[in-house]
Write a protein that holds these residues in place. Structure first.
Motif, PDB file in Angstrom:
ATOM      1  N   ASP A  61       0.816  -1.223   0.000  1.00 15.74           N
ATOM      2  CA  ASP A  61       0.000   0.000   0.000  1.00 15.74           C
ATOM      3  C   ASP A  61       0.844   1.264   0.000  1.00 15.74           C
ATOM      4  N   PRO A 110       0.662   2.740  -4.751  1.00 16.95           N
ATOM      5  CA  PRO A 110       0.212   4.106  -5.054  1.00 16.95           C
ATOM      6  C   PRO A 110       1.276   4.926  -5.789  1.00 16.95           C
ATOM      7  N   ALA A 135       1.291   3.864  -9.344  1.00 20.04           N
ATOM      8  CA  ALA A 135       0.060   4.242 -10.041  1.00 20.04           C
ATOM      9  C   ALA A 135       0.081   5.682 -10.553  1.00 20.04           C
ATOM     10  N   LYS A 138      -4.896  -6.120  -5.262  1.00 21.88           N
ATOM     11  CA  LYS A 138      -4.323  -4.799  -4.943  1.00 21.88           C
ATOM     12  C   LYS A 138      -3.826  -4.116  -6.212  1.00 21.88           C
ATOM     13  N   GLU A 190      -6.741  -2.738  -7.933  1.00 23.41           N
ATOM     14  CA  GLU A 190      -7.230  -1.577  -7.174  1.00 23.41           C
ATOM     15  C   GLU A 190      -6.452  -0.310  -7.530  1.00 23.41           C
ATOM     16  N   TYR A 191      -5.139  -0.460  -7.714  1.00 18.53           N
ATOM     17  CA  TYR A 191      -4.290   0.693  -8.006  1.00 18.53           C
ATOM     18  C   TYR A 191      -4.038   0.895  -9.504  1.00 18.53           C
TER      19      TYR A 191
END
Length: 160
Positions: free
Chosen positions: A48, A52, A55, A91, A94-95
């Protein structure tokens, strides 16, 4: 060095997490080329922090090595490693990290301590490749022969 790194308090681990994030972010600002983050896994919250950063539009060329371990350590079965893999890929989705930016490390273990390690890795790699044909597979194959005679021959056999 800051004494807080070694104090063992919650504050020190928070300091480390903040320092890790600042270091990763600062490195991306300074570097003029893309590279590979080494590494994320199902352990802790590192994914996490790294995903990010990856991304962000200016970091779209960055890739990452993803280890198939979690907070319990290295899973002992292919099924459990694939559960970690599924969490990592969720994940990534998600990103917005595409599979072709991820290098999966199935965590090759020593043959002398893991009798079915080769079959397990073949199962994990086959399943990963079937689900995501464009994903990269990476591994420290020399781990398989650690502490055994004729290491080169064993390594060669595993690669083939």
């Amino acid at each position: 060095m800051d004494d807080r790194l070694y104090s063992g308090s919650d504050r020190s681990s928070d300091f480390r997490r903040q320092s890790q994030r600042r270091c990763s972010y600062r490195s991306l600002q300074i570097l003029q080329k893309t590279g590979i983050f080494n590494s994320v896994s199902g352990e802790g919250d590192k994914i996490d922090k790294i995903f990010p950063l990856m991304a962000q539009p200016e970091n779209k060329g960055w890739q990452v090595i993803a280890l198939l371990s979690d907070d319990t350590g290295i899973p002992k079965s292919a099924e459990d490693r694939l559960k970690v893999f599924d969490k990592i890929m969720a994940k990534a989705k998600e990103y917005g990290i595409s599979p072709d930016r991820i290098h999966i490390d199935p965590l090759v273990e020593m043959l002398c301590t893991s009798e079915d390690g080769i079959a397990m890795n073949v199962e994990v790699i086959s399943s990963v490749r079937k689900q995501y044909p464009m994903i990269h597979i990476t591994a420290a194959i020399s781990n398989i022969s650690f502490n055994l005679p004729v290491r080169k021959l064993i390594n060669f056999g595993f690669v083939v």
